[in-house]
Write a protein that holds these residues in place. Structure first.
Motif, PDB file in Angstrom:
ATOM      1  N   UNK A   7      46.369  42.157  42.261  1.00 26.56           N
ATOM      2  CA  UNK A   7      46.080  40.754  42.117  1.00 26.56           C
ATOM      3  C   UNK A   7      47.260  40.034  42.656  1.00 26.56           C
ATOM      4  N   UNK A   8      47.295  39.162  43.463  1.00 29.86           N
ATOM      5  CA  UNK A   8      48.365  38.172  43.881  1.00 29.86           C
ATOM      6  C   UNK A   8      48.315  36.881  43.406  1.00 29.86           C
ATOM      7  N   UNK A   9      49.272  36.293  42.628  1.00 31.45           N
ATOM      8  CA  UNK A   9      49.104  35.069  41.806  1.00 31.45           C
ATOM      9  C   UNK A   9      50.226  34.236  42.324  1.00 31.45           C
ATOM     10  N   UNK A  10      49.980  33.064  43.135  1.00 34.86           N
ATOM     11  CA  UNK A  10      51.033  32.164  43.624  1.00 34.86           C
ATOM     12  C   UNK A  10      51.032  30.904  42.705  1.00 34.86           C
ATOM     13  N   UNK A  26      48.354  44.941  32.163  1.00 39.54           N
ATOM     14  CA  UNK A  26      47.591  46.194  31.672  1.00 39.54           C
ATOM     15  C   UNK A  26      46.207  46.572  32.333  1.00 39.54           C
ATOM     16  N   UNK A  27      45.706  45.540  32.834  1.00 38.04           N
ATOM     17  CA  UNK A  27      44.526  45.568  33.442  1.00 38.04           C
ATOM     18  C   UNK A  27      44.390  45.614  34.949  1.00 38.04           C
ATOM     19  N   UNK A  28      45.410  44.802  35.577  1.00 36.80           N
ATOM     20  CA  UNK A  28      45.487  44.965  37.264  1.00 36.80           C
ATOM     21  C   UNK A  28      47.012  45.184  37.620  1.00 36.80           C
ATOM     22  N   UNK A  29      46.978  45.533  38.965  1.00 37.69           N
ATOM     23  CA  UNK A  29      48.468  45.438  39.582  1.00 37.69           C
ATOM     24  C   UNK A  29      48.575  44.220  39.982  1.00 37.69           C
ATOM     25  N   UNK A  30      49.731  43.703  39.417  1.00 46.37           N
ATOM     26  CA  UNK A  30      50.002  42.206  39.581  1.00 46.37           C
ATOM     27  C   UNK A  30      51.119  41.969  40.490  1.00 46.37           C
ATOM     28  N   UNK A  31      51.112  41.199  41.569  1.00 46.10           N
ATOM     29  CA  UNK A  31      52.189  40.563  42.276  1.00 46.10           C
ATOM     30  C   UNK A  31      51.937  39.093  42.125  1.00 46.10           C
ATOM     31  N   UNK A  32      53.222  38.464  42.074  1.00 47.17           N
ATOM     32  CA  UNK A  32      53.410  36.981  41.833  1.00 47.17           C
ATOM     33  C   UNK A  32      54.499  36.347  42.743  1.00 47.17           C
ATOM     34  N   UNK A  51      43.173  37.105  45.480  1.00 48.87           N
ATOM     35  CA  UNK A  51      44.393  36.148  45.707  1.00 48.87           C
ATOM     36  C   UNK A  51      44.361  34.937  44.852  1.00 48.87           C
ATOM     37  N   UNK A  52      45.251  34.595  43.835  1.00 49.14           N
ATOM     38  CA  UNK A  52      44.837  33.175  43.275  1.00 49.14           C
ATOM     39  C   UNK A  52      46.068  32.271  43.640  1.00 49.14           C
ATOM     40  N   UNK A  53      45.667  31.124  43.530  1.00 52.33           N
ATOM     41  CA  UNK A  53      46.795  30.161  44.253  1.00 52.33           C
ATOM     42  C   UNK A  53      46.534  28.716  43.454  1.00 52.33           C
ATOM     43  N   UNK A 111      38.318  34.131  31.142  1.00 50.80           N
ATOM     44  CA  UNK A 111      37.615  33.587  32.171  1.00 50.80           C
ATOM     45  C   UNK A 111      38.348  34.086  33.387  1.00 50.80           C
ATOM     46  N   UNK A 112      39.500  34.044  33.379  1.00 52.25           N
ATOM     47  CA  UNK A 112      40.166  34.647  34.768  1.00 52.25           C
ATOM     48  C   UNK A 112      40.136  36.091  34.930  1.00 52.25           C
ATOM     49  N   UNK A 113      39.918  36.788  33.922  1.00 54.39           N
ATOM     50  CA  UNK A 113      39.999  38.147  34.009  1.00 54.39           C
ATOM     51  C   UNK A 113      38.620  38.587  34.381  1.00 54.39           C
ATOM     52  N   UNK A 114      37.473  37.886  33.958  1.00 53.29           N
ATOM     53  CA  UNK A 114      36.226  38.203  34.322  1.00 53.29           C
ATOM     54  C   UNK A 114      36.111  37.790  35.946  1.00 53.29           C
ATOM     55  N   UNK A 115      36.759  36.694  36.515  1.00 52.23           N
ATOM     56  CA  UNK A 115      36.570  36.139  37.728  1.00 52.23           C
ATOM     57  C   UNK A 115      37.357  37.073  38.661  1.00 52.23           C
ATOM     58  N   UNK A 116      38.649  37.618  38.145  1.00 52.47           N
ATOM     59  CA  UNK A 116      39.281  38.682  39.083  1.00 52.47           C
ATOM     60  C   UNK A 116      38.468  39.890  39.315  1.00 52.47           C
ATOM     61  N   UNK A 117      37.625  40.107  38.187  1.00 53.93           N
ATOM     62  CA  UNK A 117      36.708  41.540  38.379  1.00 53.93           C
ATOM     63  C   UNK A 117      35.645  41.191  39.151  1.00 53.93           C
ATOM     64  N   UNK A 118      34.957  40.216  39.108  1.00 49.75           N
ATOM     65  CA  UNK A 118      34.090  39.802  39.934  1.00 49.75           C
ATOM     66  C   UNK A 118      34.255  39.501  41.506  1.00 49.75           C
ATOM     67  N   UNK A 119      35.480  38.934  41.709  1.00 54.30           N
ATOM     68  CA  UNK A 119      35.988  38.997  42.990  1.00 54.30           C
ATOM     69  C   UNK A 119      36.392  40.163  43.408  1.00 54.30           C
TER      70      UNK A 119
END
Length: 361
Positions: A7-10, A26-32, A51-53, A111-119
């Motif tokens: 997951x990339x978060x900007x 702990x749930x995902x590999x995060x890039x910021x 990608x979340x922006x 909400x954001x965790x479920x959104x990431x999993x669905x995406x």
């Protein structure tokens, strides 16, 4: 699957980046990334699935960031964070950035965790589909090579055998030996017919339409000449009427498959006891369609077989002729060109096939 989700978060607010990483690492590999430029750099260098922006960022908005991202990497699934109501930005994000979904700020962790999993599910399904499409293209290419080999590498030696057999029969004086060469000719003829069937099968079911101008007079004359050379049809009264004043475009190879198999059926399934054997072929071409009607007074098809006669390997008679492919190929070719086929038949009296094909100009 969670350890595979990158997951990339900007976001231009450093506290949001730290909170996001601390909550979800702990749930995902995060890039910021603190801005869009850094986000684009990471997206180029790292494998990113989601990608979340944030929409409101200085220099480049979230929508503009996604628009740049899809130019070089359209695969990651995109989520836009919006902290205000701006329908214009939402519409822009949908049209330009192809955003998967929107999340209001401040975001809820579940909400954001479920959104990431669905995406991510969508990302991996798309990647699997892409890989399968590549395999299908490879298989299609290999099939083309196989058909080429079938046509050239197998038919070449067959024609050589047939030619040598004919030369041998011209010089032979022993009738028994000549009989053996007749058997060779019969076997090579059957094998050549089968190869032609396989080529027709491929053309009618596996190859996309190749649209050209169609001259039905030329096609029918050529097909009839081929049948006259191949079969003894002198004892059959053949009536042909071609009415074409309009320009017509369609797939030449598929039309030949249709005519070849319908005419072949009419020849093969004539009644032995019929004094006057008859086959009638009529083609009427209008601006919008071509109607091909082929009628014979052969053995006909029992009504109980009408529904199944176009199925693969179906035979509607006990006669040991044909492969059960002919009418299946006809139906496939007709349907691939957007047409329809109708059957009328009375057992013991004859059969009529009506094929309607749209003008594909």
């Amino acid at each position: 699957m969670n350890d595979k989700i990158h997951v990339l978060y900007i976001d231009d607010e450093d506290n949001n980046l730290k909170s996001f990483r601390a909550t979800l690492r702990k749930d995902f590999k995060i890039f910021t990334a603190i801005d869009a430029d850094e986000g684009l750099r990471i997206a180029r260098e790292e494998e990113v699935h989601v990608v979340i922006a944030d929409q409101r960022m200085p220099g480049m908005t979230g929508t503009e960031f996604f628009e740049e991202l899809v130019k070089f990497n359209p695969d990651p699934i995109r989520i836009l964070l919006t902290g205000y109501s701006d329908i214009a930005s939402v519409i822009d994000a949908i049209n330009k950035g192809e955003v998967y979904r929107f999340i209001d700020k401040p975001w809820n962790i579940e909400q954001i965790k479920n959104s990431i999993k669905n995406a991510a599910d969508i990302f991996f399904m798309r990647r699997e589909l892409k890989e399968k499409n590549l395999k299908l293209k490879k298989l299609h290419s290999e099939m083309n090579q196989f058909v080429y080999s079938l046509s050239h590498e197998l038919r070449g030696p067959l024609m050589s055998i047939s030619g040598v057999s004919k030369l041998a029969k011209m010089e032979l004086k022993d009738p028994e030996a000549a009989e053996y060469f007749d058997m060779i000719d019969s076997a090579t003829g059957k094998l050549d017919d089968f190869i032609y069937k396989m080529l027709d099968f491929y053309r009618s079911t596996k190859i996309d339409n190749k649209i050209t101008k169609i001259n039905f007079n030329d096609i029918v004359d050529q097909q009839l000449a081929a049948y006259s050379a191949k079969f003894d049809i002198d004892h059959i009264h053949i009536d042909i009427q071609i009415n074409q004043e309009n320009s017509f475009s369609s797939d030449d190879a598929k039309i030949r498959v249709i005519l070849n198999n319908l005419f072949g059926n009419s020849v093969q399934f004539q009644r032995v006891d019929q004094i006057e054997k008859r086959i009638s072929l009529r083609v009427d071409v209008t601006e919008s369609e071509a109607v091909i009607v082929l009628e014979d007074n052969g053995i006909g098809i029992e009504e109980k077989h009408h529904a199944d006669v176009f199925n693969l390997f179906t035979r509607a008679t006990q006669r040991n002729v044909g492969t059960g492919l002919g009418l299946y190929m006809v139906k496939e070719a007709v349907e691939q060109m957007g047409g329809k086929i109708d059957l009328e038949s009375v057992f013991g009296s004859g059969t009529t096939f009506k094929v309607t094909l749209p003008n594909m100009k």
